[in-house]
Design a protein around this motif. Structure first.
Motif, short mmCIF file in Angstrom:
data_model
loop_
_atom_site.label_atom_id
_atom_site.label_comp_id
_atom_site.label_asym_id
_atom_site.label_seq_id
_atom_site.Cartn_x
_atom_site.Cartn_y
_atom_site.Cartn_z
N ILE A 1 2.46 -1.42 -15.70
CA ILE A 1 1.34 -0.66 -16.26
C ILE A 1 1.12 -1.05 -17.72
CG2 ILE A 1 0.58 1.65 -16.96
CD1 ILE A 1 1.97 2.70 -14.39
N ASP A 2 2.22 -1.13 -18.48
CA ASP A 2 2.13 -1.47 -19.90
C ASP A 2 1.55 -2.87 -20.10
OD1 ASP A 2 3.17 0.96 -20.62
OD2 ASP A 2 5.23 0.23 -20.89
N ARG A 3 1.82 -3.78 -19.16
CA ARG A 3 1.32 -5.15 -19.28
C ARG A 3 -0.10 -5.30 -18.76
NH1 ARG A 3 6.75 -6.87 -17.63
NH2 ARG A 3 5.98 -7.39 -15.54
N GLY A 4 -0.69 -4.22 -18.26
CA GLY A 4 -2.07 -4.27 -17.80
C GLY A 4 -2.25 -4.91 -16.45
N VAL A 5 -1.19 -4.89 -15.62
CA VAL A 5 -1.28 -5.50 -14.29
C VAL A 5 -2.20 -4.70 -13.38
CG1 VAL A 5 0.06 -6.05 -12.22
CG2 VAL A 5 0.98 -6.59 -14.49
N PHE A 6 -2.20 -3.38 -13.54
CA PHE A 6 -3.02 -2.52 -12.69
C PHE A 6 -4.45 -2.45 -13.22
CE2 PHE A 6 1.29 -1.05 -11.90
CZ PHE A 6 1.31 -0.90 -10.52
N SER A 7 -5.41 -2.59 -12.31
CA SER A 7 -6.82 -2.56 -12.72
C SER A 7 -7.24 -1.17 -13.18
CB SER A 7 -7.72 -3.03 -11.57
OG SER A 7 -7.51 -2.22 -10.42
N ASP A 8 -6.61 -0.14 -12.64
CA ASP A 8 -6.90 1.24 -13.03
C ASP A 8 -5.59 1.91 -13.43
OD1 ASP A 8 -7.59 3.90 -13.31
OD2 ASP A 8 -8.82 3.98 -11.49
N PRO A 9 -5.19 1.78 -14.69
CA PRO A 9 -3.88 2.33 -15.09
C PRO A 9 -3.78 3.83 -14.92
CG PRO A 9 -5.16 1.60 -17.01
CD PRO A 9 -5.87 1.09 -15.79
N ARG A 10 -4.87 4.55 -15.11
CA ARG A 10 -4.82 6.01 -14.94
C ARG A 10 -4.46 6.36 -13.50
NH1 ARG A 10 -9.18 10.00 -14.14
NH2 ARG A 10 -8.45 12.05 -14.82
N ALA A 11 -5.06 5.67 -12.54
CA ALA A 11 -4.75 5.92 -11.14
C ALA A 11 -3.31 5.53 -10.82
CB ALA A 11 -5.72 5.17 -10.24
N ALA A 12 -2.87 4.39 -11.37
CA ALA A 12 -1.51 3.92 -11.12
C ALA A 12 -0.47 4.90 -11.68
CB ALA A 12 -1.30 2.53 -11.73
N ILE A 13 -0.73 5.39 -12.88
CA ILE A 13 0.19 6.34 -13.51
C ILE A 13 0.23 7.64 -12.72
CG2 ILE A 13 0.52 7.80 -15.55
CD1 ILE A 13 -0.65 5.41 -17.19
N THR A 14 -0.93 8.14 -12.32
CA THR A 14 -0.98 9.38 -11.57
C THR A 14 -0.23 9.24 -10.25
OG1 THR A 14 -3.16 9.82 -12.53
CG2 THR A 14 -2.49 11.20 -10.68
N LEU A 15 -0.45 8.15 -9.55
CA LEU A 15 0.25 7.92 -8.28
C LEU A 15 1.76 7.81 -8.50
CD1 LEU A 15 0.16 7.38 -5.24
CD2 LEU A 15 -0.25 4.96 -5.76
N ASP A 16 2.15 7.10 -9.53
CA ASP A 16 3.57 6.93 -9.85
C ASP A 16 4.24 8.28 -10.12
OD1 ASP A 16 5.89 5.43 -10.37
OD2 ASP A 16 5.48 5.42 -12.51
N VAL A 17 3.58 9.12 -10.90
CA VAL A 17 4.14 10.43 -11.26
C VAL A 17 4.17 11.36 -10.06
CG1 VAL A 17 3.75 12.51 -12.63
CG2 VAL A 17 3.52 10.26 -13.69
N ARG A 18 3.07 11.45 -9.32
CA ARG A 18 3.04 12.33 -8.15
C ARG A 18 4.09 11.91 -7.12
NH1 ARG A 18 0.99 14.64 -11.48
NH2 ARG A 18 -1.16 15.36 -11.69
N PHE A 19 4.29 10.62 -6.97
CA PHE A 19 5.29 10.07 -6.06
C PHE A 19 6.69 10.50 -6.50
CE2 PHE A 19 7.01 5.76 -4.36
CZ PHE A 19 7.32 6.33 -3.13
N ALA A 20 7.01 10.29 -7.76
CA ALA A 20 8.35 10.63 -8.28
C ALA A 20 8.61 12.12 -8.21
CB ALA A 20 8.48 10.13 -9.72
N GLU A 21 7.58 12.92 -8.45
CA GLU A 21 7.76 14.37 -8.46
C GLU A 21 8.26 14.88 -7.11
OE1 GLU A 21 4.50 15.84 -11.81
OE2 GLU A 21 3.90 15.64 -9.71
N ARG A 22 7.85 14.24 -6.03
CA ARG A 22 8.28 14.71 -4.71
C ARG A 22 9.77 14.43 -4.49
NH1 ARG A 22 4.97 16.90 -1.17
NH2 ARG A 22 2.79 17.06 -1.80
N TYR A 23 10.26 13.30 -4.94
CA TYR A 23 11.70 13.03 -4.85
C TYR A 23 12.48 14.01 -5.73
CZ TYR A 23 16.01 10.84 -6.53
OH TYR A 23 17.30 10.61 -6.94
N LEU A 24 12.04 14.19 -6.96
CA LEU A 24 12.75 15.08 -7.88
C LEU A 24 12.72 16.53 -7.39
CD1 LEU A 24 11.52 13.47 -11.21
CD2 LEU A 24 13.84 13.36 -10.25
N ALA A 25 11.65 16.93 -6.71
CA ALA A 25 11.59 18.28 -6.15
C ALA A 25 12.63 18.45 -5.05
CB ALA A 25 10.19 18.56 -5.61
N ALA A 26 12.87 17.41 -4.26
CA ALA A 26 13.90 17.48 -3.22
C ALA A 26 15.28 17.63 -3.84
CB ALA A 26 13.84 16.23 -2.34
#
Length: 228
Positions: free
Chosen positions: A49-74
């Protein structure tokens, strides 16, 4: 820009929580094995994300966070003596079993997280951003490509040496029965189905419960204790 910074902070937060979890667990603990793998994945996504690989960094960050939150909730559910989703229960049940090898723990955790959590994270992200799954497909594919490349490294790091892993070794058969790439493709189809069912909450809930159970069953198979 303020919204992007908010999500960047959230990525830092989930990484910090995974690092703290890693520091608190015994190295051989099955949860610790998976957590190290997932921490490496999350850090890699963050660097991309920091290197600008993702065309939509906001979407990539949101997906990354929502994904991680489910593991951490478990993880939090187990720490609070609550039941985690069915897909995670085998890992917590067998995390200290001496007959389960580190590679099994890693793949079972990946299977739970990809097979169940990722589909729900796509839906969570669509709701957060007010978009459709199709709008996230590029970010989903790029994250999936990173996961596949890391799976190869995980197998190299955790796989027994060629003198130990023979064709008759049960681990050989377990590894041959599961593919992250196939799991990722199935997850994308599942995410689209869940999004299509969002206006039928009863059906969506039943679909999600059955998905959770099926993924948990696959994880239980991956964690079959093996002889030395």
């Amino acid at each position: 820009m303020a919204q992007l910074e908010h999500f960047t902070t959230s990525v830092d937060t989930v990484v910090s929580r995974m690092r703290a979890l890693d520091a608190s667990l015994p190295e051989r603990d099955g949860l610790a094995v998976f957590n190290r793998v997932y921490l490496a994945v999350t850090e890699s996504v963050d660097r991309h994300i920091d290197r600008g690989v993702f065309s939509d960094p906001r979407a990539a960050i949101t997906l990354d966070v929502r994904f991680a939150e489910r593991y951490l909730a478990a993880v939090e559910a187990v720490a609070d003596d609550r039941r985690p989703p069915a897909c995670w229960r085998p890992l917590f049940q067998f995390r200290r079993h001496p007959g389960v090898r580190p590679l099994q723990f890693a793949l079972a955790g990946i299977n739970a997280h990809i097979g169940h959590d990722l589909a729900l994270a796509v839906v969570d992200t669509c709701r957060s951003l007010g978009c459709e799954p199709a709008d996230l497909e590029d970010e989903f594919d790029r994250v999936g490509d990173l996961l596949v490349s890391l799976e190869e490294r995980i197998r190299e790091d955790l796989m027994p040496g060629p003198d130990l892993l023979q064709i008759a070794d049960p681990l050989t058969h377990l590894l041959g029965s599961w593919s992250l790439e196939r799991a990722r493709d199935a997850t994308w189809t599942t995410a689209r189905a869940l999004w299509a069912l969002r206006r039928l909450p009863d059906v969506a809930e039943e679909f999600t419960e059955r998905l959770d159970t099926a993924v948990g069953f696959a994880c239980r198979i991956l964690l079959t204790p093996l002889p030395d």
